[in-house]
Every structure is written in C-alpha cells, then in structure tokens.
Design an enzyme around this catalytic site. Structure first.
Site, mmCIF file in Angstrom:
data_model
loop_
_atom_site.group_PDB
_atom_site.id
_atom_site.type_symbol
_atom_site.label_atom_id
_atom_site.label_comp_id
_atom_site.label_asym_id
_atom_site.label_seq_id
_atom_site.Cartn_x
_atom_site.Cartn_y
_atom_site.Cartn_z
ATOM 1 N N SER A 149 0.831 -1.197 0.000
ATOM 2 C CA SER A 149 0.000 0.000 0.000
ATOM 3 C C SER A 149 0.866 1.248 0.000
ATOM 4 O O SER A 149 1.958 1.260 0.588
ATOM 5 C CB SER A 149 -0.860 -0.032 1.268
ATOM 6 O OG SER A 149 -1.355 1.248 1.546
ATOM 7 N N TYR A 165 -1.692 -0.081 10.264
ATOM 8 C CA TYR A 165 -1.929 -0.754 8.989
ATOM 9 C C TYR A 165 -0.706 -0.617 8.071
ATOM 10 O O TYR A 165 -0.194 -1.605 7.537
ATOM 11 C CB TYR A 165 -3.174 -0.168 8.312
ATOM 12 C CG TYR A 165 -3.340 -0.631 6.894
ATOM 13 C CD1 TYR A 165 -3.725 -1.942 6.617
ATOM 14 C CD2 TYR A 165 -3.070 0.219 5.820
ATOM 15 C CE1 TYR A 165 -3.846 -2.386 5.301
ATOM 16 C CE2 TYR A 165 -3.192 -0.216 4.519
ATOM 17 C CZ TYR A 165 -3.580 -1.519 4.260
ATOM 18 O OH TYR A 165 -3.694 -1.948 2.972
ATOM 19 N N LYS A 222 2.070 -3.549 6.628
ATOM 20 C CA LYS A 222 2.456 -3.772 5.220
ATOM 21 C C LYS A 222 3.967 -3.620 5.049
ATOM 22 O O LYS A 222 4.614 -4.399 4.344
ATOM 23 C CB LYS A 222 1.719 -2.781 4.314
ATOM 24 C CG LYS A 222 0.231 -3.068 4.153
ATOM 25 C CD LYS A 222 0.010 -4.329 3.335
ATOM 26 C CE LYS A 222 -1.448 -4.662 3.178
ATOM 27 N NZ LYS A 222 -1.695 -5.948 2.499
ATOM 28 N N ASN A 276 -5.193 4.541 -4.452
ATOM 29 C CA ASN A 276 -6.586 4.392 -3.991
ATOM 30 C C ASN A 276 -7.450 3.687 -5.044
ATOM 31 O O ASN A 276 -7.996 4.358 -5.932
ATOM 32 C CB ASN A 276 -7.173 5.766 -3.654
ATOM 33 C CG ASN A 276 -6.543 6.361 -2.412
ATOM 34 O OD1 ASN A 276 -5.317 6.539 -2.342
ATOM 35 N ND2 ASN A 276 -7.345 6.648 -1.409
ATOM 36 N N ARG A 289 -9.715 14.370 9.443
ATOM 37 C CA ARG A 289 -9.632 13.038 10.071
ATOM 38 C C ARG A 289 -8.207 12.855 10.579
ATOM 39 O O ARG A 289 -7.238 13.118 9.840
ATOM 40 C CB ARG A 289 -9.978 11.980 9.010
ATOM 41 C CG ARG A 289 -10.087 10.575 9.514
ATOM 42 C CD ARG A 289 -10.680 9.655 8.453
ATOM 43 N NE ARG A 289 -9.835 9.549 7.249
ATOM 44 C CZ ARG A 289 -10.130 8.781 6.207
ATOM 45 N NH1 ARG A 289 -11.246 8.070 6.197
ATOM 46 N NH2 ARG A 289 -9.332 8.737 5.155
HETATM 47 N N1 UDP Z 1 -12.750 11.283 2.993
HETATM 48 C C1 UDP Z 1 -13.794 12.130 3.334
HETATM 49 N N2 UDP Z 1 -14.937 11.579 3.845
HETATM 50 C C2 UDP Z 1 -15.089 10.234 4.011
HETATM 51 C C3 UDP Z 1 -14.015 9.380 3.668
HETATM 52 C C4 UDP Z 1 -12.854 9.946 3.162
HETATM 53 O O1 UDP Z 1 -13.696 13.354 3.173
HETATM 54 O O2 UDP Z 1 -16.154 9.808 4.493
HETATM 55 C C5 UDP Z 1 -11.512 11.858 2.413
HETATM 56 C C6 UDP Z 1 -10.253 11.586 3.221
HETATM 57 O O3 UDP Z 1 -10.066 12.596 4.199
HETATM 58 C C7 UDP Z 1 -9.190 11.614 2.119
HETATM 59 C C8 UDP Z 1 -9.901 11.061 0.889
HETATM 60 O O4 UDP Z 1 -11.306 11.250 1.160
HETATM 61 O O5 UDP Z 1 -8.787 12.929 1.818
HETATM 62 C C9 UDP Z 1 -9.660 9.579 0.641
HETATM 63 O O6 UDP Z 1 -9.941 8.851 1.833
HETATM 64 P P1 UDP Z 1 -9.949 7.259 1.844
HETATM 65 O O7 UDP Z 1 -10.270 6.852 3.245
HETATM 66 O O8 UDP Z 1 -10.836 6.752 0.770
HETATM 67 O O9 UDP Z 1 -8.455 6.873 1.447
HETATM 68 P P2 UDP Z 1 -7.061 7.187 2.191
HETATM 69 O O10 UDP Z 1 -7.235 8.389 3.059
HETATM 70 O O11 UDP Z 1 -6.758 5.947 2.954
HETATM 71 O O12 UDP Z 1 -6.097 7.436 1.101
#
Ligand code: UDP
Length: 338
Positions: free
Chosen positions: A126, A150, A154, A180, A293
């Site tokens: 990942s 996580y 990996k 992604n 987040r």
């Molecule tokens: N994201 C969001 N709302 C959600 C889920 C994700 O705004 O309910 C945003 C998150 O902050 C990030 C992007 O979407 O900028 C991709 O998030 P995801 O969890 O899909 O992948 P990762 O962050 O693990 O790359």
C-alpha cells in the site's frame, strides 16, 4: 496446460477483480480466503463474468495444515497474495489483529511456498507505507515511514520479502504499492462491498447516492490543496487488476525483487470526486464539511513511471469511467452481495 495461480484473499475487492483478469488472461485460479470480510458468492460472480470456474477454499492463511492441504492438491506457478485486513482506524484499536492477519498470515504463506519450492510471489502492499516523510509524487525510493499500524503491517511484510530475496536470489517477488483503488467491473456484477459504514471515500459517496446514507462528511476543507479538500490518487480497480497480471508475468520471467507503485500518477480532490460522481449518477451528493480526520495527509499521489517502464502498465481508465462503473455496481446491488 494452463498455469495455475493461487490467489489469497481472492474474494475481496481487489482479489475478485484480479481473478477476473487472470481468468481472461488464460490462467487457472485457486482462491484461498477466510471470508472474514467477503462472501463465497463473490466467486460465483467472478465465474459468471469469466465463463470459467474458480476453485476456492475457506482457509485462514495462519492455519498451516489447511494451507498445506491446498498446496498438496495443486501445483501452482505463482501466488498473488491479496489477503489482509485494511481498515486504518480499526488497526489503531486492534494492532495485534492487524499484525496477525497481515504479517503472521504472510509468513505462513511464504513458508508453505518455500516448502513446495514455489518462489514466484506478487504481494499487495500500500502507498500508506510512505507516510508523511516522503515528497509528492511518491517515488518507490522514497523513505518508508508509515504513520499507522496498517501501514506498518504492510511495511513489515515488505521487509521480510526484501530479506528473503537477499538471502536467496532465486525468489521472484513483486511488491505492488496500491494508491486508492476505486470503481468496479463494467458488468456491475462485482464491486466494493464494505461492511458497516464505509470508511473510504468512494463507497461512502456510492451509499449517499443510493440513499443508504444521508450525507458525506468531507474531512477537512482547509488543506493546502487547490480547493482545500484532501487529494489522493484514485485508480480504477480493473487497471489495478491488469497491473497484477503484468506483475505476475514479470515474476514468471525475472528473479529478484521489484517494488512498484500502482497509481494513475495524478491526484484528485474529494470535491472533484463528488462532482464526477454526481455527473455519473445524475444525482446530487449531499455533503457537509467536517473536521480533518486524524492521521490524514493533505495530498499524495504516485510517481507511476516505473510500472510503465518495467511492466508497460499504466492506469488508463478516467474518473468518468471510474464513477460510471462504481455507480452501476452500487445501483444494481444496493445491498452489496447479500
Ligand atoms: N474522505 C472524506 N470523507 C469520508 C471518507 C474519506 O472526506 O467519508 C476523504 C479523506 O479525508 C481523504 C480522501 O477522502 O482525503 C480519501 O480517503 P480514503 O479513506 O478513501 O483513502 P485514504 O485516506 O486511505 O487514502
């Protein structure tokens, strides 16, 4: 005689789409999956798309004797190791579970391969192994500094594989660092089917569009990005599946260790994803801005040149195709596989 490939986690989101592509490329496929986050019904759908059967076993990779029985029944040409657990926030709460399912399970699989003289492996890693230390776009040489359990699980497997090749150069290993993966097979028969409220962006958008969820919370709109929302490298899961087949062909030819990013090489913001999806489904996606987040980075995407140079692979499906295929899957299967 067709070559037979073992796919761990073959009923999962990535694994199932990869099985379709393997079958289309003329391989026989044997799946081992513990179905902790998937269902055998997925494999019926894979067979339907491919017009060929998939042999499968309900096996937890940590169960050495169950795995040994599978190896005793088949002669494999290679292994695609897609099995694993992947919820970032769950991993922070239950690290041991993540090290057991991602690291320990990998060790058992590698041990079984060793015992059977099988040394061709493609491993699902990942982009989260990079962490914030790396400069964007991420190159494969960038320092690894995952900031999550996580990502560390990996990275640990990657380290094991590096040591393995170092000790015995007759191993043929490809490590694929996914960005992604989103979208679904164009048939609408298989797609992403998360349990509970989806943590990832795309399935969350899909469930708002179908009316299962009221709104999308956009985590942060004050990032240093063009529109303030987070930027990621989204690639179509079928592009990713094609990348696996090319990586498998590579490890069938070449020994040593190859580490590759599989991404499309450019970033899209959360708002761009929402707009593209609204266009594909002709519906409005309700959203509100929410705080960032924890642990999220503002922006990252792949330098995807090496995969193109070494495998001749690149992601060629665009955002519109991604959203159209995701929507077809979601609208034809509002309750997922159940
Ligand atoms: N994201 C969001 N709302 C959600 C889920 C994700 O705004 O309910 C945003 C998150 O902050 C990030 C992007 O979407 O900028 C991709 O998030 P995801 O969890 O899909 O992948 P990762 O962050 O693990 O790359």
């Amino acid at each position: 005689m067709r070559q037979k490939i073992l796919v761990s986690g073959g009923a999962g989101y990535i694994g199932s789409h990869t099985c379709v592509e393997l079958l289309a490329a003329g391989y026989d496929v044997v799946v081992v999956d513990n179905f902790s986050n998937s269902k055998p019904a997925v494999l019926d759908r894979v067979s339907r798309i491919a017009g060929r059967d998939v042999t499968w076993y309900e096996v937890d990779l940590r169960d050495k004797s169950a795995l040994a029985r599978v190896f005793a029944q088949h002669t494999f040409s290679g292994v695609l190791h897609c099995a694993g657990v992947k919820a970032i926030d769950e991993a922070q709460r239950f690290p041991l579970k993540y090290y057991q399912h991602n690291l320990e399970a990998s060790l058992t699989l590698i041990e079984a391969m060793t015992q059977h003289g099988l040394r061709r492996l493609v491993f699902s890693s990942s982009a989260t192994v990079y962490g914030e230390a790396a400069r964007v776009p991420y190159r494969e040489e960038a320092p690894l500094a995952p900031n999550t359990v996580y990502g560390r699980s990996k990275m640990m497997v990657e380290n094991v594989l590096q040591d393995l090749v170092q000790a015995d150069p007759s191993w043929h290993i490809a490590i694929l660092r996914y960005f992604n993966p989103v979208g679904a097979h164009s048939s609408g028969l298989i797609g992403e089917d998360p349990s509970g409220i989806p943590g990832n962006l795309m399935p969350h958008i899909c469930q708002v569009a179908i009316g299962k969820l009221d709104e999308l919370a956009i985590f942060g709109h004050d990032y240093p990005t063009p529109d303030g929302t987070g930027v990621r490298d989204y690639l179509h899961v079928m592009d990713l599946a094609e990348g696996h087949v090319k990586a498998l062909e590579y490890v069938c030819r070449e020994s040593g260790l190859l580490t590759l990013n599989l991404g499309n090489g450019r970033g899209y913001s959360v708002l761009e994803m929402v707009r593209a999806f609204e266009h594909a489904c002709s519906r409005k996606i309700n959203y509100r801005y929410a705080p960032r987040r924890a642990g999220d980075l503002a922006s990252y995407y792949a330098d995807a040149r090496r995969a193109n140079e070494v495998l001749g692979w690149r992601a060629h499906r665009d955002l519109s195709e991604i959203c159209t295929d995701a929507w077809r899957w979601q609208s034809q299967n509002p309750e997922g596989y159940s």
